[in-house]
Write a protein that holds these residues in place. Structure first.
Motif, short mmCIF file in Angstrom:
data_model
loop_
_atom_site.label_atom_id
_atom_site.label_comp_id
_atom_site.label_asym_id
_atom_site.label_seq_id
_atom_site.Cartn_x
_atom_site.Cartn_y
_atom_site.Cartn_z
N LEU A 16 0.82 -1.20 0.00
CA LEU A 16 0.00 0.00 0.00
C LEU A 16 0.86 1.26 0.00
O LEU A 16 0.55 2.23 -0.70
CB LEU A 16 -0.95 0.01 1.20
CG LEU A 16 -2.10 -0.99 1.15
CD1 LEU A 16 -2.99 -0.82 2.38
CD2 LEU A 16 -2.92 -0.86 -0.12
N LYS A 17 1.96 1.24 0.74
CA LYS A 17 2.85 2.40 0.73
C LYS A 17 3.37 2.64 -0.68
O LYS A 17 3.41 3.78 -1.15
CB LYS A 17 4.01 2.23 1.70
CG LYS A 17 4.91 3.44 1.69
CD LYS A 17 6.01 3.40 2.69
CE LYS A 17 6.78 4.71 2.58
NZ LYS A 17 7.70 4.91 3.64
N ARG A 18 3.78 1.59 -1.38
CA ARG A 18 4.26 1.73 -2.75
C ARG A 18 3.17 2.34 -3.63
O ARG A 18 3.41 3.30 -4.37
CB ARG A 18 4.69 0.37 -3.32
CG ARG A 18 5.20 0.48 -4.77
CD ARG A 18 5.27 -0.86 -5.47
NE ARG A 18 3.97 -1.49 -5.69
CZ ARG A 18 3.10 -1.11 -6.66
NH1 ARG A 18 3.36 -0.10 -7.45
NH2 ARG A 18 1.95 -1.75 -6.80
N ILE A 19 1.96 1.80 -3.52
CA ILE A 19 0.84 2.29 -4.34
C ILE A 19 0.57 3.77 -4.06
O ILE A 19 0.46 4.58 -4.99
CB ILE A 19 -0.43 1.44 -4.09
CG1 ILE A 19 -0.25 0.03 -4.67
CG2 ILE A 19 -1.67 2.13 -4.66
CD1 ILE A 19 -1.31 -0.96 -4.23
N PHE A 20 0.48 4.14 -2.79
CA PHE A 20 0.14 5.52 -2.45
C PHE A 20 1.29 6.48 -2.78
O PHE A 20 1.04 7.62 -3.18
CB PHE A 20 -0.29 5.64 -0.99
CG PHE A 20 -1.54 4.86 -0.68
CD1 PHE A 20 -2.58 4.80 -1.59
CD2 PHE A 20 -1.68 4.18 0.50
CE1 PHE A 20 -3.75 4.07 -1.32
CE2 PHE A 20 -2.82 3.46 0.80
CZ PHE A 20 -3.86 3.40 -0.12
N THR A 21 2.51 6.02 -2.66
CA THR A 21 3.66 6.86 -3.02
C THR A 21 3.68 7.09 -4.54
O THR A 21 3.81 8.23 -5.00
CB THR A 21 4.97 6.21 -2.56
OG1 THR A 21 4.94 6.08 -1.13
CG2 THR A 21 6.18 7.05 -2.96
#
Length: 170
Positions: A132-137
């Motif tokens: 999720l961090k990758r997606i949101f970043t």
């Protein structure tokens, strides 16, 4: 329903809330008639126009088993910078929930993070916070990430999850 929605927009403005979530119906309702998607978009447009006057973002939530494509169709149908997705990470029940989240993340005005995701075959797994961090970043998301906890033992579990969220997203 539009009158009721405007009342809740007024309430949000009174409280100083920057965002309010709306539902557009269920996947089944939107698929049952070609007119239903049109009606949902037209109704939301009235609400968004009103909310914009109050400085409040409206986010359509991916609730009711909506597909990512349905959510994006709604977003593209609304003509306003004051509209986006209230992205609930646990609401895409599909073979590819992270791909669905990734499709909608660029349109997110608010994120409600659930600690589990579910596939259409019923498989439930812990949410992959690093993914999720990758997606949101990569989607350049800059809003809030809210924990929406629906599991057992909230008093014992929420502090642990909040630490995980802070460690991952700060």
């Amino acid at each position: 329903e539009i009158s009721k929605a405007k009342k809740w927009i007024d309430n949000a403005a009174l409280m100083g809330a920057p965002h309010i979530r709306f539902f557009a119906g269920t996947r089944q309702q939107l698929e049952s008639s070609p007119d239903n998607m049109k009606i949902a978009i037209e109704s939301l447009q009235h609400c968004v126009d009103y909310a914009a006057q109050k400085g409040i973002f409206v986010g359509v939530e991916n609730h009711g088993k909506l597909s990512a494509d349905q959510v994006i169709q709604i977003v593209r149908g609304i003509k306003s910078d004051w509209f986006g997705v209230n992205l609930d990470t646990g609401n895409f029940i599909s073979e590819t929930p992270y791909a669905d989240i990734e499709k909608c993340a660029p349109y997110a005005v608010n994120v409600q993070l659930k600690v589990k995701v579910k596939k259409s075959d019923g498989t439930v797994t812990k949410t992959n916070l690093k993914e999720l961090k990758r997606i949101f970043t990569e989607s350049n998301y800059r809003g809030n990430i809210i924990l929406e906890f629906e599991e057992a033992d909230p008093f014992g579990s929420i502090p642990q999850y909040m630490k995980k969220l802070r460690d991952t997203f700060e």
